[in-house]
Design a protein around this motif. Structure first.
Motif, PDB file in Angstrom:
ATOM      1  N   UNK A 143     -28.491  56.871  42.693  1.00 25.70           N
ATOM      2  CA  UNK A 143     -27.033  56.922  42.857  1.00 25.70           C
ATOM      3  C   UNK A 143     -26.556  58.365  43.000  1.00 25.70           C
ATOM      4  N   UNK A 144     -27.145  59.263  42.233  1.00 29.46           N
ATOM      5  CA  UNK A 144     -26.788  60.672  42.315  1.00 29.46           C
ATOM      6  C   UNK A 144     -27.133  61.227  43.692  1.00 29.46           C
ATOM      7  N   UNK A 145     -28.322  60.929  44.169  1.00 34.21           N
ATOM      8  CA  UNK A 145     -28.742  61.410  45.483  1.00 34.21           C
ATOM      9  C   UNK A 145     -27.811  60.896  46.584  1.00 34.21           C
ATOM     10  N   UNK A 146     -27.457  59.630  46.525  1.00 35.71           N
ATOM     11  CA  UNK A 146     -26.553  59.063  47.526  1.00 35.71           C
ATOM     12  C   UNK A 146     -25.168  59.691  47.448  1.00 35.71           C
ATOM     13  N   UNK A 147     -24.677  59.912  46.250  1.00 35.82           N
ATOM     14  CA  UNK A 147     -23.353  60.510  46.076  1.00 35.82           C
ATOM     15  C   UNK A 147     -23.326  61.932  46.622  1.00 35.82           C
ATOM     16  N   UNK A 148     -24.373  62.705  46.358  1.00 42.13           N
ATOM     17  CA  UNK A 148     -24.446  64.071  46.878  1.00 42.13           C
ATOM     18  C   UNK A 148     -24.569  64.046  48.401  1.00 42.13           C
TER      19      UNK A 148
ATOM     20  N   UNK B 211     -30.160  66.206  34.053  1.00 45.48           N
ATOM     21  CA  UNK B 211     -28.903  66.609  33.420  1.00 45.48           C
ATOM     22  C   UNK B 211     -27.733  65.869  34.068  1.00 45.48           C
ATOM     23  N   UNK B 212     -27.672  65.893  35.404  1.00 42.67           N
ATOM     24  CA  UNK B 212     -26.519  65.309  36.098  1.00 42.67           C
ATOM     25  C   UNK B 212     -26.511  63.784  36.023  1.00 42.67           C
ATOM     26  N   UNK B 213     -27.678  63.135  36.017  1.00 46.49           N
ATOM     27  CA  UNK B 213     -27.678  61.681  35.879  1.00 46.49           C
ATOM     28  C   UNK B 213     -27.139  61.277  34.512  1.00 46.49           C
ATOM     29  N   UNK B 214     -27.489  62.043  33.492  1.00 39.74           N
ATOM     30  CA  UNK B 214     -26.968  61.756  32.150  1.00 39.74           C
ATOM     31  C   UNK B 214     -25.478  62.081  32.068  1.00 39.74           C
ATOM     32  N   UNK B 215     -25.092  63.231  32.590  1.00 40.47           N
ATOM     33  CA  UNK B 215     -23.701  63.681  32.545  1.00 40.47           C
ATOM     34  C   UNK B 215     -22.767  62.715  33.284  1.00 40.47           C
ATOM     35  N   UNK B 216     -23.230  62.198  34.427  1.00 43.00           N
ATOM     36  CA  UNK B 216     -22.399  61.323  35.255  1.00 43.00           C
ATOM     37  C   UNK B 216     -22.679  59.840  35.020  1.00 43.00           C
ATOM     38  N   UNK B 217     -23.660  59.544  34.164  1.00 44.34           N
ATOM     39  CA  UNK B 217     -24.027  58.171  33.832  1.00 44.34           C
ATOM     40  C   UNK B 217     -24.377  57.363  35.081  1.00 44.34           C
TER      41      UNK B 217
END
Length: 60
Positions: A37-42, A26-32
């Motif tokens: 990248x999501x894991x690193x950002x979190x 959900x979050x990878x799609x929502x944040x494109x």
């Protein structure tokens, strides 16, 4: 109370949880972004959606 697997949006839309595969999707799609990248950002900004959005905006 069991999880409703038909509801694919996060329960708390102000926080990002990496523990559920469907929530990561959900979050990878929502944040494109990619999952990595999501894991690193979190990891760098924390699990607040606003903090992650701000972090990602600085990268672009």
């Amino acid at each position: 109370m069991s999880d409703n697997l038909n509801n694919r949006g996060p329960q708390d839309r102000s926080r990002i949880s990496l523990s559920e595969k469907w929530e990561v999707q959900y979050w990878t799609k929502e944040l494109n972004v990619t999952e990595e990248q999501l894991q690193q950002a979190v990891k760098q900004a924390g699990n607040s959606v606003n903090a992650v959005r701000e972090h990602l905006a600085k990268l672009h």
